[in-house]
Design an enzyme around this catalytic site. Structure first.
Site, short mmCIF file in Angstrom:
data_model
loop_
_atom_site.label_atom_id
_atom_site.label_comp_id
_atom_site.label_asym_id
_atom_site.label_seq_id
_atom_site.Cartn_x
_atom_site.Cartn_y
_atom_site.Cartn_z
N ASP A 34 0.72 -0.99 0.08
CA ASP A 34 0.08 -0.02 0.23
C ASP A 34 0.85 1.29 -0.02
O ASP A 34 1.98 1.22 0.28
CB ASP A 34 -0.91 -0.09 1.16
CG ASP A 34 -1.73 1.29 1.46
OD1 ASP A 34 -2.31 1.43 0.85
OD2 ASP A 34 -1.30 1.76 2.62
N ASP A 36 -0.07 5.23 0.94
CA ASP A 36 -0.19 6.10 2.22
C ASP A 36 -0.15 5.35 3.63
O ASP A 36 -0.78 4.58 3.78
CB ASP A 36 -1.70 6.66 2.01
CG ASP A 36 -1.94 7.77 0.90
OD1 ASP A 36 -0.54 8.67 0.63
OD2 ASP A 36 -2.80 8.05 0.34
O1 C5P Z 1 -2.53 4.49 -0.19
P1 C5P Z 1 -3.67 4.16 0.41
O2 C5P Z 1 -4.55 3.31 -0.21
O3 C5P Z 1 -3.30 3.91 1.84
O4 C5P Z 1 -4.26 5.60 0.53
C1 C5P Z 1 -5.63 5.67 0.99
C2 C5P Z 1 -5.58 6.74 2.16
O5 C5P Z 1 -6.08 8.07 1.62
C3 C5P Z 1 -6.72 6.36 3.14
O6 C5P Z 1 -6.15 5.60 4.18
C4 C5P Z 1 -7.28 7.61 3.65
O7 C5P Z 1 -7.35 7.94 4.87
C5 C5P Z 1 -6.51 8.83 2.79
N1 C5P Z 1 -7.53 9.64 2.15
C6 C5P Z 1 -7.42 11.09 2.26
N2 C5P Z 1 -8.52 11.96 1.57
C7 C5P Z 1 -9.37 11.60 1.20
C8 C5P Z 1 -9.47 10.07 0.73
C9 C5P Z 1 -8.83 9.26 1.32
O8 C5P Z 1 -6.53 11.45 3.13
N3 C5P Z 1 -10.00 12.45 0.45
MG MG Z 2 -2.62 3.39 3.53
#
Ligand code: C5P
Ligand code: MG
Length: 282
Positions: A34, A36
């Site tokens: 993954d 983030d």
């Molecule tokens: O790379 P990963 O799959 O972890 O990316 C998704 C992350 O992005 C989620 O953990 C979520 O908290 C974050 N997110 C965010 N703002 C958004 C949508 C998702 O910070 N609008």
């Molecule tokens: Mg993540």
């Protein structure tokens, strides 16, 4: 702090080492990670770091957008990380979050050219040791899949600025769509959110078929949704490393049940890197 099922891990590492006798690392091992808060830090010097989406909020977007995006995060992030809610309860909420935040982004007239500066001025930060991790995997030509519900264009830029994007690395994520003037008009494919990483539509891609014949896989994630990133890939041994960044007390037992190694509030890749050393450099 590492929380580990030691017996299982030792067995898995021995299996990994044995598989190395059957072929080169490139033939037998694959990494699925993954992005983030797995390859990037959750906290750096006491401050929470940006996710891909948050990188854009830290940039020069209109204040009204930032306010709305913040309200969305304050509403939905606690749902994403609530260990008391089931995945079934979370999924509709995550679809809501991604749909609303992508809808908002589409109104911001983001230009392709602004992404580089957004990333360089953001607080997104690869974990300590991430460059070594990428370089080592390139050295042995081990395929790396970065599977993220973040934004692919931002991921590429973070890696480019803070490390190296090697040709053994492949990203599956939400990629922006730009018009001929280089302005963002939406996203290219159906939403990838944290809890649909198991969906067939994604796994049907040529890349997934490519990793299916590997014998050993290291899977790395920070969410319980990440555990399903490689569903359908029939590997013999899968070592699951989980980063538990937040809500530690309430989530630890659950993470220990689901992941083989749980790294608690660890902003480095030291454990996966030591593991790679023991597997690849024998
Ligand atoms: O790379 P990963 O799959 O972890 O990316 C998704 C992350 O992005 C989620 O953990 C979520 O908290 C974050 N997110 C965010 N703002 C958004 C949508 C998702 O910070 N609008
Ligand atoms: Mg993540």
């Amino acid at each position: 702090m590492a929380q580990t099922n030691y017996r299982l891990c030792v067995i898995l590492i021995l299996h990994f080492q044995n598989t190395m006798k059957k072929g080169s690392p490139a033939q037998v091992v694959t990494i699925v990670a993954d992005f983030d808060r797995t390859l990037t830090k959750y906290i750096h010097k006491g401050h929470v770091c940006a996710t891909c989406h948050y990188v854009l909020e830290e940039g020069s977007l209109p204040e009204l957008y930032k306010e709305k995006a913040r309200t969305l995060r304050d509403t939905y992030f606690p749902i994403e990380t609530n260990p008391k809610l089931s995945v079934e309860e979370k999924i509709p909420k995550m679809i809501e979050w991604w749909t609303k935040s992508h809808g908002l982004l589409e109104t911001c007239e983001i230009s392709r050219d602004s992404i580089q500066h957004c990333v360089s001025s953001s607080t997104a930060k690869l974990r300590d040791g991430c460059s070594w991790f990428f370089d080592e995997l390139k050295k042995y030509e081990v395929p790396v899949l970065i599977f993220s519900a973040g934004i692919g264009d931002i991921i590429e830029e973070v890696i480019k600025q803070q490390s190296t994007m090697h040709d053994n690395m492949h990203i599956v994520s939400n990629y922006m769509k730009f018009n001929e003037k280089g302005q963002m008009t939406g996203f290219q494919n159906a939403i990838i959110h944290v809890y649909n990483k198991n969906e067939n539509a994604i796994h049907d891609s040529a890349y997934f078929q490519n990793i299916e014949h590997k014998t050993s896989m290291i899977l790395m994630g920070d969410s319980l949704g990440d555990l399903h990133m490689a569903d359908g890939a029939e590997v013999d041994h899968k070592l699951k490393i989980g980063f538990l960044n937040t809500r530690v007390e309430e989530s630890l037992e659950l993470y220990k049940k689901k992941y083989d190694i749980v790294l608690v509030e660890d902003e480095t890749l030291d454990v996966p890197n030591n593991l790679l050393r023991s597997i690849l450099e024998r």
